[in-house]
Design a protein around this motif. Sequence first.
Motif, short mmCIF file in Angstrom:
data_model
loop_
_atom_site.label_atom_id
_atom_site.label_comp_id
_atom_site.label_asym_id
_atom_site.label_seq_id
_atom_site.Cartn_x
_atom_site.Cartn_y
_atom_site.Cartn_z
N MET A 173 23.11 -5.85 44.23
CA MET A 173 24.45 -5.64 43.68
C MET A 173 24.46 -5.73 42.15
N GLY A 174 23.34 -6.10 41.55
CA GLY A 174 23.25 -6.07 40.09
C GLY A 174 23.20 -7.43 39.42
N GLY A 175 23.31 -8.51 40.19
CA GLY A 175 23.30 -9.84 39.58
C GLY A 175 21.92 -10.41 39.35
N MET A 201 29.40 8.92 39.46
CA MET A 201 29.06 7.74 40.27
C MET A 201 27.57 7.43 40.15
N ASN A 202 27.23 6.15 40.07
CA ASN A 202 25.82 5.79 40.01
C ASN A 202 25.27 5.57 41.42
N ILE A 203 23.96 5.40 41.51
CA ILE A 203 23.30 5.28 42.82
C ILE A 203 23.86 4.11 43.63
N ARG A 204 24.17 3.01 42.97
CA ARG A 204 24.71 1.84 43.67
C ARG A 204 26.04 2.19 44.34
N GLN A 205 26.92 2.86 43.63
CA GLN A 205 28.22 3.25 44.19
C GLN A 205 28.06 4.27 45.32
N PHE A 256 32.51 -13.90 44.10
CA PHE A 256 32.38 -12.49 44.44
C PHE A 256 33.14 -12.14 45.72
N GLY A 257 33.79 -13.15 46.32
CA GLY A 257 34.51 -12.91 47.57
C GLY A 257 33.62 -12.98 48.80
N ILE A 258 32.42 -13.50 48.65
CA ILE A 258 31.46 -13.61 49.75
C ILE A 258 31.54 -15.04 50.30
N PHE A 259 31.56 -15.15 51.62
CA PHE A 259 31.59 -16.48 52.23
C PHE A 259 30.24 -17.17 52.06
N GLU A 260 30.32 -18.45 51.75
CA GLU A 260 29.12 -19.29 51.63
C GLU A 260 29.50 -20.70 52.07
N PRO A 261 28.51 -21.51 52.44
CA PRO A 261 28.82 -22.89 52.83
C PRO A 261 29.40 -23.67 51.65
N LYS A 262 30.29 -24.58 51.97
CA LYS A 262 30.81 -25.50 50.95
C LYS A 262 29.65 -26.41 50.54
N LEU A 263 29.50 -26.62 49.24
CA LEU A 263 28.37 -27.41 48.75
C LEU A 263 28.42 -28.84 49.27
N ASN A 264 27.33 -29.22 49.89
CA ASN A 264 27.09 -30.59 50.32
C ASN A 264 25.62 -30.84 49.98
N VAL A 265 25.37 -31.71 49.02
CA VAL A 265 24.00 -31.91 48.56
C VAL A 265 23.06 -32.37 49.68
N LEU A 266 23.61 -32.96 50.72
CA LEU A 266 22.78 -33.39 51.85
C LEU A 266 22.24 -32.20 52.64
N LEU A 290 20.42 -5.80 50.33
CA LEU A 290 20.11 -4.76 49.36
C LEU A 290 21.13 -3.64 49.47
N VAL A 291 21.28 -2.92 48.38
CA VAL A 291 22.16 -1.75 48.37
C VAL A 291 21.34 -0.51 48.67
N ALA A 292 20.19 -0.39 48.01
CA ALA A 292 19.32 0.77 48.22
C ALA A 292 17.87 0.30 48.15
N PHE A 293 16.98 1.13 48.72
CA PHE A 293 15.55 0.82 48.69
C PHE A 293 14.76 2.11 48.74
N ASP A 294 13.49 2.02 48.34
CA ASP A 294 12.62 3.19 48.43
C ASP A 294 11.40 2.86 49.30
N GLN A 295 10.56 3.87 49.55
CA GLN A 295 9.42 3.68 50.45
C GLN A 295 8.39 2.70 49.91
N ARG A 296 8.42 2.42 48.61
CA ARG A 296 7.48 1.45 48.03
C ARG A 296 7.90 0.01 48.30
N GLY A 297 9.17 -0.19 48.71
CA GLY A 297 9.66 -1.54 48.96
C GLY A 297 10.51 -2.09 47.83
#
Length: 181
Positions: free
Chosen positions: A134-136, A1-5, A97-107, A122-129
Amino acid sequence: MNIRQIIRQKRRQLSPVERNIAQQAIYQQIFHHQAINTAKNIAIFLSFDGEVETTPIIEYLWQQNKSVYLPIIHPFSSTHLLFLKYTSETQLIKNKFGIFEPKLNVLNVFPYHQLDIVFTPLVAFDQRGYRMGMGGGFYDRLLANYQTQQILPIGLAFACQKVQHIDNKPWDIKLPQIIYA
């Protein structure tokens, strides 16, 4: 398993009590954060995959008369994000990706450079910031020049997501602040 998983699994394994205690501590930090309290235009994400629950944060921001914006995947540039105004009446749809987002309305599109704060998932972080997403690369591209645009990116995480060291690449963006508990 990698760090992200590994970290995603750790995050999902938090008990409801652990999750609630941590989130309450995170919310208190947000409610007393000077930059958040003075900001007008705030971008945030809808929680996914065990992330810090953002609905209470969004409701707080609305109560404080802040304008809230959610990211969507850009319809013509699938590696970039747009931000749309988000209200309690906004229609949400699931993205690729299965994530909810607003329906596009250019206004409802809001220029990124006019945001005051961008809450960053974020998935992970370190003390440096440095963060691992998710990798995208969406937020690294988005935040590449945040310093010149007077935007404050703030990461949101649980303490179990902190790691010793993120093996950052030259294009990875270091967050100036990460709120976690």
